[in-house]
Every structure is written in C-alpha cells, then in structure tokens.
Scaffold this motif. Structure first.
Motif, short mmCIF file in Angstrom:
data_model
loop_
_atom_site.label_atom_id
_atom_site.label_comp_id
_atom_site.label_asym_id
_atom_site.label_seq_id
_atom_site.Cartn_x
_atom_site.Cartn_y
_atom_site.Cartn_z
N LYS A 51 1.00 -1.32 -0.09
CA LYS A 51 0.20 -0.06 0.13
C LYS A 51 0.94 1.18 0.01
N VAL A 52 1.90 1.29 0.72
CA VAL A 52 2.69 2.48 0.92
C VAL A 52 3.35 2.51 -0.55
N VAL A 53 3.96 1.66 -1.35
CA VAL A 53 4.56 1.78 -2.53
C VAL A 53 3.52 2.24 -3.54
N PHE A 54 2.49 1.56 -3.67
CA PHE A 54 1.30 2.13 -4.43
C PHE A 54 0.79 3.52 -4.20
N GLY A 55 0.78 4.05 -3.01
CA GLY A 55 0.63 5.41 -2.65
C GLY A 55 1.66 6.34 -3.32
N VAL A 56 3.01 5.92 -2.97
CA VAL A 56 3.89 6.79 -3.27
C VAL A 56 3.93 6.99 -5.14
N LEU A 57 3.72 5.66 -5.86
CA LEU A 57 3.37 5.73 -7.15
C LEU A 57 2.35 6.58 -7.69
N ALA A 58 1.23 6.45 -6.92
CA ALA A 58 -0.08 7.28 -7.35
C ALA A 58 0.43 8.79 -6.99
N GLY A 59 0.93 8.85 -6.14
CA GLY A 59 1.24 10.41 -5.77
C GLY A 59 2.42 10.98 -6.75
N ALA A 60 3.18 10.21 -7.04
CA ALA A 60 4.10 10.50 -8.33
C ALA A 60 3.32 10.83 -9.68
N ALA A 61 2.36 9.93 -9.96
CA ALA A 61 1.34 10.09 -11.20
C ALA A 61 0.83 11.50 -10.99
N VAL A 62 0.18 11.72 -9.85
CA VAL A 62 -0.61 13.00 -9.60
C VAL A 62 0.26 14.14 -9.71
N GLY A 63 1.62 14.14 -9.25
CA GLY A 63 2.42 15.30 -9.35
C GLY A 63 2.62 15.46 -10.76
N ALA A 64 3.10 14.30 -11.74
CA ALA A 64 3.37 14.36 -12.93
C ALA A 64 2.27 15.14 -13.93
N LEU A 65 0.83 14.71 -13.52
CA LEU A 65 -0.21 15.14 -14.27
C LEU A 65 -0.49 16.74 -14.01
N VAL A 66 -0.19 17.28 -12.79
CA VAL A 66 -0.21 18.65 -12.29
C VAL A 66 0.96 19.33 -13.03
N GLY A 67 1.98 18.76 -13.01
CA GLY A 67 3.29 19.44 -13.47
C GLY A 67 2.99 19.63 -15.14
N LEU A 68 2.09 18.69 -15.70
CA LEU A 68 2.20 18.84 -17.25
C LEU A 68 1.14 20.05 -17.30
N THR B 108 -4.32 10.62 -23.39
CA THR B 108 -3.37 9.78 -23.42
C THR B 108 -2.05 9.42 -23.00
N LYS B 109 -1.32 10.83 -22.44
CA LYS B 109 -0.33 10.58 -21.61
C LYS B 109 -0.67 10.02 -20.20
N ALA B 110 -1.74 10.55 -19.53
CA ALA B 110 -1.95 10.08 -18.29
C ALA B 110 -2.20 8.24 -18.43
N SER B 111 -2.82 7.91 -19.39
CA SER B 111 -3.13 6.46 -19.65
C SER B 111 -1.98 5.66 -19.92
N ASP B 112 -1.03 6.27 -20.45
CA ASP B 112 0.29 5.53 -20.87
C ASP B 112 1.02 5.66 -19.45
N PHE B 113 0.96 6.42 -18.74
CA PHE B 113 1.70 6.79 -17.44
C PHE B 113 1.18 5.87 -16.49
N ALA B 114 -0.12 5.53 -16.41
CA ALA B 114 -1.01 4.64 -15.65
C ALA B 114 -0.61 3.28 -16.09
N ASP B 115 -0.44 3.11 -17.25
CA ASP B 115 -0.10 1.90 -17.61
C ASP B 115 1.26 1.24 -17.46
N ASP B 116 2.15 1.90 -17.42
CA ASP B 116 3.30 2.07 -17.04
C ASP B 116 3.73 1.73 -15.52
N LEU B 117 2.90 2.45 -14.65
CA LEU B 117 2.89 2.34 -13.13
C LEU B 117 2.59 0.98 -12.90
#
Length: 97
Positions: free
Chosen positions: A5-22, A36-45
């Motif tokens: 859960k911790v790892v998932f939380g960190v990865l989800a936070g990174a995804a949200v941060g990347a989207l806000v940055g974009l 498209t970019k969010a979907s690709d990023f989510a698939d990669d995660l």
C-alpha cells in the motif's frame, strides 16, 4: 501498514504530481493528449508495480522456505543432541554388575 500500500501510494502520488506538472507547464496541451499521456503513465505504473510485487513475493517466499529449512535442521540437531545426552547419561549412571 502494508508495504504494498505504501509503494502504491508513492507511485500514485508521483502520477498525480506528473499530471499537475504537465498542466502547469504546458499551455498548448489539449485534453486528448493529456488523457493519452495519463493513460500511458498509468499503464507504465501498473506494469512496474506488478513487477515489484512479484519480486517482493518471490523474495518473501524464498526467505520463508529458508527459515523453514533452518528450523527443521535445528530441530533435528536438537533431537539428536538430546538422544546423545540420554545415551551418555544412561551409560554413566547405569549400575555395573
């Protein structure tokens, strides 16, 4: 707390941060590109998390097997030592005729 859960939380936070940055850095990005970019990023995660989860599970299983083997060997040696002590004691204290 579960380490998964911790790892998932960190990865989800990174995804949200990347989207806000974009959103904050690019004025020309449209919704379709963002989706498209969010979907690709989510698939990669998902792929990375799955691989990490498999690695952790394998290591836990290996450690568990090693611990079981160690415990079984220790129990066997302890039983053998107990038998040796009983034999020794019976020879030392048995009445000689």
């Amino acid at each position: 707390m579960n380490s998964g859960k911790v790892v998932f939380g960190v990865l989800a936070g990174a995804a949200v941060g990347a989207l806000v940055g974009l959103l904050l850095t690019s004025d020309k990005i449209n919704l379709k590109e963002l989706t498209t970019k969010a979907s690709d990023f989510a698939d990669d995660l998902k792929e990375r998390f799955s691989g990490l989860q498999e690695d952790v599970t394998d290591k836990i299983n290996t450690a568990t097997d090693t611990a079981r083997d160690f415990a079984a060997n220790g129990k066997s040696k302890l039983e053998d030592t107990g038998k040796d002590l009983k034999n020794f004691a019976s020879k030392q204290y048995s009445p000689q005729v």
